[in-house]
Write a protein that holds these residues in place. Structure first.
Motif, short mmCIF file in Angstrom:
data_model
loop_
_atom_site.label_atom_id
_atom_site.label_comp_id
_atom_site.label_asym_id
_atom_site.label_seq_id
_atom_site.Cartn_x
_atom_site.Cartn_y
_atom_site.Cartn_z
N ARG A 32 0.83 -1.22 0.00
CA ARG A 32 0.00 0.00 0.00
C ARG A 32 0.85 1.25 0.00
N ARG A 33 1.96 1.23 0.72
CA ARG A 33 2.84 2.41 0.70
C ARG A 33 3.46 2.58 -0.68
N ARG A 34 3.90 1.48 -1.30
CA ARG A 34 4.45 1.57 -2.66
C ARG A 34 3.39 2.09 -3.63
N ALA A 35 2.17 1.57 -3.52
CA ALA A 35 1.09 2.00 -4.41
C ALA A 35 0.78 3.48 -4.20
N ALA A 36 0.78 3.92 -2.95
CA ALA A 36 0.52 5.34 -2.67
C ALA A 36 1.59 6.23 -3.29
N LEU A 37 2.85 5.86 -3.11
CA LEU A 37 3.94 6.66 -3.68
C LEU A 37 3.88 6.66 -5.20
N GLN A 38 3.62 5.52 -5.80
CA GLN A 38 3.55 5.45 -7.26
C GLN A 38 2.38 6.27 -7.79
N TYR A 39 1.23 6.19 -7.13
CA TYR A 39 0.08 6.97 -7.57
C TYR A 39 0.37 8.47 -7.48
N LEU A 40 0.98 8.89 -6.38
CA LEU A 40 1.32 10.30 -6.23
C LEU A 40 2.27 10.75 -7.34
N ALA A 41 3.25 9.92 -7.65
CA ALA A 41 4.21 10.27 -8.70
C ALA A 41 3.53 10.37 -10.06
N GLU A 42 2.58 9.48 -10.32
CA GLU A 42 1.90 9.46 -11.61
C GLU A 42 0.89 10.58 -11.78
N THR A 43 0.41 11.15 -10.68
CA THR A 43 -0.64 12.17 -10.76
C THR A 43 -0.14 13.57 -10.45
N GLY A 44 1.13 13.80 -10.61
CA GLY A 44 1.66 15.15 -10.41
C GLY A 44 2.14 15.44 -9.01
N GLY A 45 2.10 14.48 -8.12
CA GLY A 45 2.70 14.66 -6.81
C GLY A 45 1.75 14.88 -5.66
N ASP A 46 0.45 15.07 -5.93
CA ASP A 46 -0.45 15.22 -4.79
C ASP A 46 -1.82 14.61 -5.09
N ALA A 47 -2.49 14.25 -4.01
CA ALA A 47 -3.83 13.67 -4.08
C ALA A 47 -4.46 13.77 -2.71
#
Length: 129
Positions: A32-47
């Motif tokens: 979940r931490r890896r997925a969170a970091l990857q999602y943040l990186a893919e979406t411009g850095g914030d969510a």
């Protein structure tokens, strides 16, 4: 071609001691931490916390992340369970390590430079493995 890493300390931006390597590995050990970091990186850095929870719940349920949908295949119970674990476990751990910043008022998570570096190192290890 990825340059050879001479020591495990070079895998992290947190420093050159064994504790820093352990911290980086611990942060990346959880899916979940890896997925969170990857999602943040893919979406411009914030969510927002809710956006992140919905995306991770969809990934865990096997819903196609590129499909145009509101993730209705994922139950509200699953989304809530992911949100709770992010809020109480994963985001605090990432915040303490200065990998993300968390604004409690807006519930916005922002990837930091440390987080980007950690992801780059993780990607390098996965590619070379």
């Amino acid at each position: 071609m990825i340059p050879l890493l001479r020591s495990p300390e070079r895998l992290t931006a947190f420093g050159e001691d064994a504790d820093a390597v352990d911290t980086a590995m611990d942060l990346l050990a959880d899916g979940r931490r890896r997925a969170a970091l990857q999602y943040l990186a893919e979406t411009g850095g914030d969510a927002t916390l809710t956006e992140l929870a919905v995306e991770i719940a969809a990934q865990e349920a096997g819903v196609e992340p590129n499909a145009i949908s509101d993730h209705s295949d994922v139950s509200s119970r699953e989304r809530r369970a992911v949100r709770i674990s992010l809020h109480h476990t994963h985001i605090p751990k990432l915040t303490t390590a200065e990998v993300v910043d968390y604004d409690t008022e807006t519930e916005t998570i922002t990837l930091t430079d440390h987080g980007r570096t950690l992801l780059e190192r993780a990607d390098a290890v996965q590619v070379s493995a």
